[in-house]
Design an enzyme around this catalytic site. Structure first.
Site, PDB file in Angstrom:
ATOM      1  N   LYS A  45       0.863  -1.186   0.000  1.00 52.44           N
ATOM      2  CA  LYS A  45       0.000   0.000   0.000  1.00 52.44           C
ATOM      3  C   LYS A  45       0.900   1.237   0.000  1.00 52.44           C
ATOM      4  O   LYS A  45       1.898   1.279   0.726  1.00 52.44           O
ATOM      5  CB  LYS A  45      -0.886   0.004   1.249  1.00 52.44           C
ATOM      6  CG  LYS A  45      -1.691   1.293   1.469  1.00 52.44           C
ATOM      7  CD  LYS A  45      -2.749   1.538   0.406  1.00 52.44           C
ATOM      8  CE  LYS A  45      -3.484   2.868   0.625  1.00 52.44           C
ATOM      9  NZ  LYS A  45      -4.363   3.211  -0.522  1.00 52.44           N
ATOM     10  N   CYS A 131      -2.215   9.796  -6.678  1.00 51.27           N
ATOM     11  CA  CYS A 131      -3.307   9.570  -5.717  1.00 51.27           C
ATOM     12  C   CYS A 131      -4.374  10.642  -5.870  1.00 51.27           C
ATOM     13  O   CYS A 131      -4.096  11.823  -5.668  1.00 51.27           O
ATOM     14  CB  CYS A 131      -2.794   9.566  -4.282  1.00 51.27           C
ATOM     15  SG  CYS A 131      -4.174   9.428  -3.117  1.00 51.27           S
TER      16      CYS A 131
HETATM   17  C1  DHB Z   1      -5.289   6.117  -2.718  1.00 53.59           C
HETATM   18  C2  DHB Z   1      -5.844   5.946  -3.965  1.00 53.59           C
HETATM   19  C3  DHB Z   1      -5.023   5.880  -5.051  1.00 53.59           C
HETATM   20  O1  DHB Z   1      -5.500   5.698  -6.301  1.00 53.59           O
HETATM   21  C4  DHB Z   1      -3.644   6.001  -4.880  1.00 53.59           C
HETATM   22  O2  DHB Z   1      -2.864   5.950  -5.945  1.00 53.59           O
HETATM   23  C5  DHB Z   1      -3.103   6.174  -3.631  1.00 53.59           C
HETATM   24  C6  DHB Z   1      -3.941   6.236  -2.549  1.00 53.59           C
HETATM   25  C7  DHB Z   1      -6.171   6.199  -1.567  1.00 53.59           C
HETATM   26  O3  DHB Z   1      -7.238   6.809  -1.678  1.00 53.59           O
HETATM   27  O4  DHB Z   1      -5.788   5.689  -0.500  1.00 53.59           O
END
Ligand code: DHB
Length: 312
Positions: A45, A131
């Site tokens: 993540k 993001c």
């Molecule tokens: C999140 C969503 C994304 O598409 C990303 O690249 C990084 C984080 C999120 O909302 O946590």
């Protein structure tokens, strides 16, 4: 037997499939699950320097043709993922994995990347420039000046293999401009694409996620044509030393075949992994192998990037 092995930045992987950042990768337990599945590797993540709780729930929803999310970058913080990866380098020393990161500011991004640089981490780093879900923070990769400045500053000190996660672009001029920036730097890969940002899904009269009054990143079947276009546009434009990771709308072996035909060296599962679980890696690998067998392809190199055009 046909092979779906691949390599990225000179590192070898037994299979070209892995998770997309954000799915099945928040905790060590989830990451162990991907590691022990048919996937070739995993990505964590996206980590910020400090841990984050993210946006209020509900913040992810499966929908019939894909998914919508506005997670808001919940994560356990850089050290959690980095320490886990450093431990794995001892126990699974023959394999390599991917660490996804981004700072809440350029300064924080540099602090994170310097920490990785100064550590013993031997895997790949993916800098997430895409993001879409933190209220008040635009996507870095839609600001070309900022993107160029960050990459210029990063490569002053960062010498480990680095790739970037990109949002989809929708204009040929933007493909040209973005590629001209990326080609100036010793990037090892670009990952196309993150979710299509800020869609809106409605059931009856109401949105389906709480943050941002229902606006969120769209994944799944909706986004395959956009993903393929981005994979191929960058495959055509980038220096051959910059490989492409294909992400977006992979539900079947056929979808993966198309990503590789467009130029992908690695293929990530996001929404499909979220909906189906770890068995998706085995199923989609088998489906891709069947297509390769039918067509007489023994390896991904036999068809990677060989998309055919219609001529006179
Ligand atoms: C999140 C969503 C994304 O598409 C990303 O690249 C990084 C984080 C999120 O909302 O946590």
């Amino acid at each position: 037997m046909v092979s779906t092995k691949t390599s990225l930045a000179g590192l070898e992987f037994d299979n070209c499939f892995m998770n997309a950042a954000g799915v099945w990768c928040m905790t060590k337990e989830e990451l162990d699950g991907v590691k022990n599945s048919a996937a070739g590797t995993f990505v964590t993540k996206t980590a910020t320097l400090e841990e984050r709780a993210g946006n209020p729930e509900p913040r992810y929803q499966n929908v019939p043709l894909g998914s919508i999310n506005s997670m808001g970058l919940p994560n356990q913080g850089l050290n959690y993922y980095l320490n886990y990866l450093l431990d794995l380098q001892q126990t699974d020393s023959e394999r390599t994995f991917v660490l996804s990161v981004v700072g809440m500011s350029p300064e924080e991004t540099h602090t994170i990347l310097k920490t990785i640089q100064d550590s013993d981490f031997r895997g790949l780093t993916e800098l997430n420039l895409s993001c879409p879900n933190v209220p008040g923070k635009p996507q870095i990769a839609y600001d070309f000046e900022m993107t160029e400045r960050i990459l210029r500053d990063v490569f002053v000190y960062f010498t480990k293999p680095l790739g970037i996660k990109l949002p989809p672009y929708f204009d040929m001029v933007h493909f040209d401009q973005a590629a001209a920036i990326f080609n100036q730097f010793p990037l090892k890969f670009v990952n196309c694409v993150n979710s299509i940002g800020n869609g809106l899904y409605i059931e009856d009269e109401t949105v389906v996620i709480k943050p941002k009054n229902g606006f969120g990143g769209i994944g799944g079947q909706y986004i395959k044509p956009t993903a393929l276009a981005n994979v191929h546009a960058f495959y055509q434009r980038l220096n051959p030393s910059i490989q492409i990771v294909g992400t977006g709308g992979v539900l079947t072996g056929r979808d993966a075949f198309e990503h590789i035909l467009c130029g992908a060296s690695m293929v990530q599962l996001g929404t499909t992994l979220q909906k189906e679980g770890l068995y998706a890696f085995e199923r989609i690998t088998q489906e891709l192998q069947s297509i390769m067998e039918e067509k007489g392809y023994g390896s991904l190199e036999d068809f990677r990037g060989k998309l055919q055009y219609i001529s006179e």
